[in-house]
Motif scaffolding. Structure first.
Motif, mmCIF file in Angstrom:
data_model
loop_
_atom_site.group_PDB
_atom_site.id
_atom_site.type_symbol
_atom_site.label_atom_id
_atom_site.label_comp_id
_atom_site.label_asym_id
_atom_site.label_seq_id
_atom_site.Cartn_x
_atom_site.Cartn_y
_atom_site.Cartn_z
ATOM 1 N N THR A 131 0.585 -45.639 -102.184
ATOM 2 C CA THR A 131 2.036 -45.730 -102.202
ATOM 3 C C THR A 131 2.618 -44.347 -101.911
ATOM 4 O OG1 THR A 131 2.285 -45.173 -104.540
ATOM 5 C CG2 THR A 131 1.912 -47.512 -104.011
ATOM 6 N N VAL A 132 3.923 -44.286 -101.666
ATOM 7 C CA VAL A 132 4.552 -42.978 -101.440
ATOM 8 C C VAL A 132 4.466 -42.113 -102.688
ATOM 9 C CG1 VAL A 132 6.098 -43.700 -99.581
ATOM 10 C CG2 VAL A 132 6.870 -43.854 -101.947
ATOM 11 N N GLU A 133 4.273 -42.724 -103.856
ATOM 12 C CA GLU A 133 4.124 -41.966 -105.098
ATOM 13 C C GLU A 133 2.695 -41.486 -105.314
ATOM 14 O OE1 GLU A 133 5.770 -45.004 -105.146
ATOM 15 O OE2 GLU A 133 7.761 -44.103 -105.181
ATOM 16 N N GLY A 134 1.747 -41.922 -104.462
ATOM 17 C CA GLY A 134 0.364 -41.486 -104.590
ATOM 18 C C GLY A 134 -0.537 -42.449 -105.336
ATOM 19 N N ASP A 135 0.006 -43.568 -105.812
ATOM 20 C CA ASP A 135 -0.821 -44.576 -106.472
ATOM 21 C C ASP A 135 -1.565 -45.382 -105.406
ATOM 22 O OD1 ASP A 135 0.224 -43.864 -109.019
ATOM 23 O OD2 ASP A 135 1.963 -45.153 -108.671
#
Length: 178
Positions: A43-47
């Motif tokens: 994801t864009v959050e790094g998840d």
């Protein structure tokens, strides 16, 4: 003579979509229980998000897009409203950015500025696009029912299509309650 690829790109552009390019995957992807090909993206959050963790549990909307695609920028807010209205009933929208390295740095700022509530996935190497959007058309939307089967898919977006899409999703949500 016009190649099939050039014809498909031209046809998509005429129908209101944008086109992008990508590479083909090497090797056969793993599959979820319903037979759909599986993928895992960040994801864009790094998840990390894996499709198989959600197939059969939620109605899924895979929304392929690019930051430079104007029809995509029209579709995503509609999908966000739909997601917010139906997420508690089992809807999961996965916005899959197909931006390549030249535009990938624009994804997170655009997503955060837009305030989307759904997960935004990064697909710079076309893992998911090679499985579900082989022409790399943007926008391209795939709706998967809780039964793990593709209920609808198509390219392009017109605002008039938002209501029929939501009605189709509501029927899928009602078909197999949470």
């Amino acid at each position: 003579m016009v190649s099939d690829r050039v014809f498909a790109v031209a046809l998509t552009a005429l129908l209101g979509g944008c086109a992008t390019t990508g590479s083909t995957s090497a090797g056969e992807p793993s599959r979820v229980a319903s037979g759909l090909p599986d993928f895992e993206l960040n994801t864009v959050e790094g998840d990390t998000l894996r499709l198989s963790d959600h197939v059969g549990k939620e109605v899924l909307v895979l929304a392929f897009w690019d930051t430079w695609c104007e029809p995509c920028k029209t579709e995503l807010p509609h999908l966000d409203r739909m997601y917010r209205a139906h997420k508690d009933k089992g809807l999961l929208v996965l916005a899959i950015s197909m931006d390549d390295p030249s535009t990938a740095m624009q994804v997170a700022p655009y997503v955060h500025e837009s305030g989307f509530a759904f997960p935004v996935l990064l697909d710079p190497s076309s893992k998911a696009a090679n499985l579900y959007n082989t022409h790399k058309t943007a926008p391209y939307t795939v709706i998967i029912g809780r039964d793990g089967k593709i209920a609808q898919e198509g390219s392009g977006f017109e605002p008039a299509a938002a209501k029929p899409m939501e009605e189709r999703i509501e029927k899928l949500l009602a078909a197999l309650g949470p």
